[in-house]
Design an enzyme around this catalytic site. Sequence first.
Site, PDB file in Angstrom:
ATOM      1  N   ASP A   1     -10.903   2.378  -3.244  1.00 27.95           N
ATOM      2  CA  ASP A   1     -11.450   2.047  -1.929  1.00 27.95           C
ATOM      3  C   ASP A   1     -12.974   2.110  -1.953  1.00 27.95           C
ATOM      4  OD1 ASP A   1      -9.104   1.488  -0.668  1.00 27.95           O
ATOM      5  OD2 ASP A   1      -8.802   3.521   0.095  1.00 27.95           O
TER       6      ASP A   1
ATOM      7  N   ASP B   1       0.841  -1.196   0.000  1.00 27.98           N
ATOM      8  CA  ASP B   1       0.000   0.000   0.000  1.00 27.98           C
ATOM      9  C   ASP B   1       0.878   1.248   0.000  1.00 27.98           C
ATOM     10  OD1 ASP B   1      -2.275   1.558   0.186  1.00 27.98           O
ATOM     11  OD2 ASP B   1      -3.050   0.594   1.999  1.00 27.98           O
TER      12      ASP B   1
END
Length: 690
Positions: free
Chosen positions: A510, A442
Amino acid sequence: MSKIFVIETKNTHYAIGVDERGLVRHLHWGDKVDKKDYDIPAIWDTNSNYSDLDNAKLEYTVFGGKLYRNCAFKCTYADGCRDSVFLFENAEETENSLAITLVDKAYDVRIKLHYLFSKNDDIITRFAEVINDSNASVMLDRIMSAEINLPTEKPYEIQNMNGSWGAEFQLETTELKTGSVNYESRKGTMGHTNHPVFIASQNATEDYGRVYFGALGYGGNFKVEMTRDYRGMTRGIIGINDFDFSYELKAGESFVTPKVYIGVTDGFAVMSNMMGKFAVENIMPKSFAKKPLPVLYNSWEATWFDVSVENQLELAKKAKQIGCELFVMDDGWFGDRHDDHQGLGDWVVNKQKFPNGLNELIDGVNELGMDFGLWFEPEMVQRDSDLFRTHPDWIYHYEKRENSELRNQLVLNLTKPEVKQFVFDCMDKMLQKHDIKYIKWDMNRPFSEIGAENLENPQELWYRHTMAVYEIADKLKEKYPYLQLEACSSGGGRAELGALEHFDMVWTSDNTDPLDRLTIQKGYSMLYPTKSMRAWVTDWNDWCRPTSLDFRFLSSMQGSLSIGANLSKYSDDDLAKAEKYISLYKDIRPTIQFGDLYRLASVRQDDYNATEYVKDDQAVLFICTGADSLFNHQFKEIRLKGLDSNAIYSFDIDNKHFEKSGAYLMNVGINQCLGTPLECKIVVLKKLTN
Ligand code: DGJ
């Protein structure tokens, strides 16, 4: 001494000429023509304001002389001269490559233009290389991967995938009548706003109309600039952003740009399928490119930072029950990490959460018959971490400036060899001691206060950071050939071809609302391969726009199916339904992940979404309506594509069985009445063999 080079792909020609002066001129990109007809047009100064160089279509325009339009290259020589004159020196040709070398004789510096191609497709891989044969440094101020020249004076529609966090991949079109359209990133990664790609067309549809496109294999600061000049010529440059960029090329050194993959097709469907297949064949890491990706479970939206052996194992059991093949634990397992305020940088297992270490969980997951994956955000550190307390100077910073934080994070200076080594080691150590088959990498904030006191030329940091990420990913894959890597950056901030040269898959957003996701998935599918797109089934948007579990599954099954829901809260019926869909997905997985994709209808334009995948004897059709009632437009004739006209296909829809020819399905279509918002169907068609 004029010369002509013709690159021949499956259906196209790309022709380059060298004129009497040694200028490397662009002649043609498109359908094949008789090679002996190619000619090099004369160029001249139109008047005292528009020079011959402004008028010329050049393969790689350098800044210098009477050039007033955009260029692909600009440098500063050691004596302060910022004027370049690069002329043809020689060319090397093989069956699948062409390399043209230009030289600036006064400074003994060369630019080599590389073209790689094959007869299997219509993609040309381009990149540039600068070779400094002199004995002084040259400062590269701009070095693009390629310059693009488009035919005809008519304006083009330029598309890009635009957006923001949570709303990535929104396809937008701009008609370029005059001036420039510019897509770029200045954040360190690609970010969420634009993509390093161009798609140029004139009234093209999925099936018809010339489409010129290109995608850059680089996810750091990038720039795509398309320009239409005073006489209507459209040109483009694509490559590393020259904003706050320069690179000192020392005597004897060379610099190779990232690759850009360009192509020309008729219609957007061919473009997407050709690029998708090309990426799987030629760009993505070899270890997993041609293997189907496992159905994974990720516990982030179920447990957030509050991970423990117990809650993860409970979720793992449910994940196994419904058919998941890989269990990934996300953020929260390391350091003193309880929320997003602390811990990044301390990549040691949190003892409170995992008193007996991580192997207790990993063994449990393995015993269930699933592989185990783990989340890292290795480029980051937080003030409240042992790493920062020990090495406060490991971040990008300036002595007299306070570092800004985003999500309470600071960016590690990966251009320092010791920091790069640390980042590799933190994952390597975990991999050595644990059976970890998957890493989700990430990256949750753009850079700021970009001081890198270790660099002689600090403006190299953007580029060097990106290359360090790629280098670490490659090293991990080399040491652990079984390791799968997922690139994530606050959702889709790294969902591009640069990442896909080093990572096996990406996280596109997301935003896991299944309807929004259809739009995001469409944008992604334009130039990137379906199999590389992780798509989670979650409960995330239940509070705002509830959708059935069926809808959530059928949306996510259009990519690499993954589950991110809190399975502990699922009823037995829901678990049984999830199991049924995962089992179906496994049957159709080769078609979805490796088949041809046809975007038949999309929510934004047509009120409903219809997507079809075709491979060998199977076709799969997904139909999903949008959030609004379809009022009077509920009657749809969904015409399929890519089938065998003469074959018979058997399928069930609305509890009825049908056998129809490919010709019928493609010309007459499947009649559907789609009245209800957020309704969804899947139709699996089997080609009958007789
Ligand atoms: C941002 C990612 O996009 C999410 O999927 C999740 O991994 C969080 N970071 C964790 O902090």
